[in-house]
Enzyme design. Structure first.
Site, PDB file in Angstrom:
ATOM      1  N   PRO A 133       0.459  -1.736   0.177  1.00  0.00           N
ATOM      2  CA  PRO A 133      -0.502   0.347  -0.039  1.00  0.00           C
ATOM      3  C   PRO A 133       0.484   1.240   0.128  1.00  0.00           C
ATOM      4  O   PRO A 133       0.853   2.270  -0.626  1.00  0.00           O
ATOM      5  CB  PRO A 133      -1.569  -0.472   1.279  1.00  0.00           C
ATOM      6  CG  PRO A 133      -1.240  -0.995   0.968  1.00  0.00           C
ATOM      7  CD  PRO A 133       0.094  -1.538   0.377  1.00  0.00           C
ATOM      8  N   GLY A 136       5.481   1.539  -3.998  1.00  0.00           N
ATOM      9  CA  GLY A 136       4.673   0.865  -5.455  1.00  0.00           C
ATOM     10  C   GLY A 136       5.494   1.531  -6.001  1.00  0.00           C
ATOM     11  O   GLY A 136       7.105   0.349  -5.994  1.00  0.00           O
ATOM     12  N   ILE A 162      -1.610  -7.455  -6.936  1.00  0.00           N
ATOM     13  CA  ILE A 162      -0.683  -8.661  -7.409  1.00  0.00           C
ATOM     14  C   ILE A 162      -1.716  -9.422  -7.902  1.00  0.00           C
ATOM     15  O   ILE A 162      -2.794 -10.196  -7.522  1.00  0.00           O
ATOM     16  CB  ILE A 162      -0.671  -9.504  -5.505  1.00  0.00           C
ATOM     17  CG1 ILE A 162       0.223  -8.824  -5.179  1.00  0.00           C
ATOM     18  CG2 ILE A 162      -0.015 -11.220  -5.358  1.00  0.00           C
ATOM     19  CD1 ILE A 162       1.250  -8.053  -4.937  1.00  0.00           C
ATOM     20  N   ARG A 273     -16.831  -0.493 -44.068  1.00  0.00           N
ATOM     21  CA  ARG A 273     -17.711   0.021 -44.013  1.00  0.00           C
ATOM     22  C   ARG A 273     -17.874   0.896 -45.289  1.00  0.00           C
ATOM     23  O   ARG A 273     -16.624   2.206 -45.608  1.00  0.00           O
ATOM     24  CB  ARG A 273     -16.653   0.345 -42.716  1.00  0.00           C
ATOM     25  CG  ARG A 273     -17.256   2.287 -42.045  1.00  0.00           C
ATOM     26  CD  ARG A 273     -19.245   2.310 -41.775  1.00  0.00           C
ATOM     27  NE  ARG A 273     -19.655   3.136 -41.584  1.00  0.00           N
ATOM     28  CZ  ARG A 273     -21.130   3.057 -40.774  1.00  0.00           C
ATOM     29  NH1 ARG A 273     -21.748   2.306 -41.386  1.00  0.00           N
ATOM     30  NH2 ARG A 273     -21.296   4.536 -40.297  1.00  0.00           N
ATOM     31  N   GLN A 342     -11.252   5.049 -32.288  1.00  0.00           N
ATOM     32  CA  GLN A 342     -11.838   6.622 -33.592  1.00  0.00           C
ATOM     33  C   GLN A 342     -11.960   5.963 -34.899  1.00  0.00           C
ATOM     34  O   GLN A 342     -13.320   5.874 -34.719  1.00  0.00           O
ATOM     35  CB  GLN A 342     -10.241   7.970 -33.479  1.00  0.00           C
ATOM     36  CG  GLN A 342     -10.825   8.229 -34.089  1.00  0.00           C
ATOM     37  CD  GLN A 342     -11.685   9.932 -33.274  1.00  0.00           C
ATOM     38  OE1 GLN A 342     -12.000   9.242 -32.063  1.00  0.00           O
ATOM     39  NE2 GLN A 342     -12.343  10.345 -34.141  1.00  0.00           N
ATOM     40  N   GLY A 345     -15.173   4.922 -34.907  1.00  0.00           N
ATOM     41  CA  GLY A 345     -16.143   5.568 -34.828  1.00  0.00           C
ATOM     42  C   GLY A 345     -17.754   4.937 -33.336  1.00  0.00           C
ATOM     43  O   GLY A 345     -16.404   4.934 -32.822  1.00  0.00           O
ATOM     44  N   GLY A 346     -18.292   5.654 -33.750  1.00  0.00           N
ATOM     45  CA  GLY A 346     -19.548   5.650 -32.522  1.00  0.00           C
ATOM     46  C   GLY A 346     -19.520   3.720 -32.554  1.00  0.00           C
ATOM     47  O   GLY A 346     -19.865   3.849 -31.145  1.00  0.00           O
ATOM     48  N   GLU A 369       4.371  -3.695 -13.641  1.00  0.00           N
ATOM     49  CA  GLU A 369       5.908  -3.554 -13.435  1.00  0.00           C
ATOM     50  C   GLU A 369       7.416  -2.505 -13.869  1.00  0.00           C
ATOM     51  O   GLU A 369       8.046  -2.846 -15.080  1.00  0.00           O
ATOM     52  CB  GLU A 369       6.134  -4.440 -14.754  1.00  0.00           C
ATOM     53  CG  GLU A 369       5.660  -6.308 -14.417  1.00  0.00           C
ATOM     54  CD  GLU A 369       6.863  -7.275 -15.505  1.00  0.00           C
ATOM     55  OE1 GLU A 369       7.049  -7.272 -15.317  1.00  0.00           O
ATOM     56  OE2 GLU A 369       5.642  -8.550 -15.329  1.00  0.00           O
TER      57      GLU A 369
END
Length: 386
Positions: A133, A136, A162, A273, A342, A345-346, A369
């Site tokens: 905790p 790090g 972990i 598309r 991107q 698109g949607g 890591e």
């Protein structure tokens, strides 16, 4: 003069055969569950079963300990090809190497035979317990203690972040044996899931890699035999850092696979598309995006494979190359997956398509890591040493 057999900068036929085999397995046995594993935040047991059935779960284990004895590049290719369809599943071979490599690098012959053998024989997975905790990026600031008591050590403390905690049977644990010596007072141990006093926190609720459980591990007066210490007292931190030099290359491999999966999917989409009467792949703006994605990915692959070769040879400049490969490949994966979203698109923003998952999964490769900020510190130190 043309030399068709000039094999520098080209993977061997054996490595490409391995790639084909792992890709076929991943597409047949792992990919069909990837979305569900993410959606349900559940461990990808199907992937573990498939990898273990084909001896691909820990191919780095030497033949002397019942393993495949595969080289570092082979391990990279396995992780890359699994990550291409499911990043969570790729953490099975990646973390098995991370957790067991300290034993392989610094453990006694008895320890290697017992635990590397158990891993190779599929008796349990391995995890790596370094972070805490309050420790790090500053791993040397850890507080978990291991106190010698005759022929045993008694461990107390908490480890955080972990990977595969609770699923793995075996844990390489770093603990302080001499508080006055900071990093030189840290030792490494093998702890088993079934040891009395070992328990686990609730799974973290994460942005990505949701199929790989991340938990705290608690040690409450865990008594283990002194024979489970990895190397001499006080050498644990050095072993941990040496391990990361090698295993950062596997995180680069994971990033490569995620990015390759995103590029492959986006490429297929833009060819199908249609807008304004033609495939959007015919628009130069789209082509430029694809070109940049492919260029970054190939540059990342070259530095990662070079780093894997240096890992196999334990070259003097592995520390730089491990950090560089991990940092460059993960940054590239984040950019490539974002661009892939991107391009759809949607649709890219919805869970009906795999790209938003790949984008979320890519993010962690910049963090674990050693954050990419830490990688840049590592690289700078190596540059200034030279």
């Amino acid at each position: 003069m043309a030399a068709a057999d000039f094999d520098l900068f080209r993977t061997s036929e054996e490595h490409e055969m391995l790639r084909d085999a792992v890709r076929s397995l991943a597409e047949a046995k792992i990919a069909p569950f990837a979305a569900e594993v993410d959606e349900q935040s559940r461990f990808p047991q199907e992937a573990r079963d498939a990898l273990e059935a084909n001896d691909l779960h820990a191919i780095h284990v030497p033949e002397a300990y019942d393993g495949s004895g595969a080289d570092a590049l082979s391990t990279v290719i396995v992780i890359e090809e699994v990550a291409r369809v499911c990043a969570s599943s790729s953490l099975i071979p990646a973390v098995n190497k991370l957790g067991s490599l300290p034993v392989q690098l610094s453990g006694s012959e008895e320890l290697k035979a017992k635990y590397l053998g158990a891993l190779a024989r599929k008796e349990g997975m391995f995890s790596y317990a370094l972070s805490e905790p309050d420790a790090g990026s500053d791993a040397a600031g850890m507080k978990t203690r291991a106190v010698r008591d005759g022929d045993t050590y008694v461990l107390n403390g908490v480890k955080r972040w972990i990977t595969n905690a609770g699923v793995s049977e075996y844990y390489t644990v770093m603990a302080v044996t001499d508080p006055d010596k900071r990093s030189k007072g840290i030792s490494a141990f093998v702890v088993e899931k079934g040891d009395e006093g070992v328990s686990f926190g609730a799974p973290e609720k994460k942005l990505g890699i949701k199929g790989s459980p991340t938990r705290e591990v608690y040690f409450d007066n865990v008594r283990i035999p002194a024979s489970r210490r990895i190397g001499e007292e006080g050498t644990g931190f050095a072993t941990a850092m040496k391990t990361l030099d090698h295993t950062r290359v596997t995180i680069a491999a994971q990033a490569l696979g995620i990015a390759q999966g995103a590029l492959d999917y986006a490429k297929g989409y833009v060819q199908e598309r249609r807008q304004f009467g033609k495939a959007i792949a015919d628009f130069q703006g789209i082509q430029f995006m694809l070109a940049d994605m492919a260029m970054k990915l190939e540059a990342a692959r070259q530095i990662t494979y070079a780093a894997a070769a240096k890992s196999e040879r334990s070259d003097a400049d592995l520390t730089f190359f491990g950090a560089a490969a991990k940092c460059y490949a993960s940054d590239a994966a984040m950019e490539i997956t974002t661009d892939a979203v991107q391009l759809l698109g949607g649709y890219g923003y919805t869970r009906d398509y795999p790209l938003e998952r790949m984008m979320r999964d890519a993010k962690i490769t910049q963090i674990y890591e050693g954050t990419n900020q830490v990688q840049r510190i590592v690289m700078a130190r190596q540059v200034l040493k030279g």
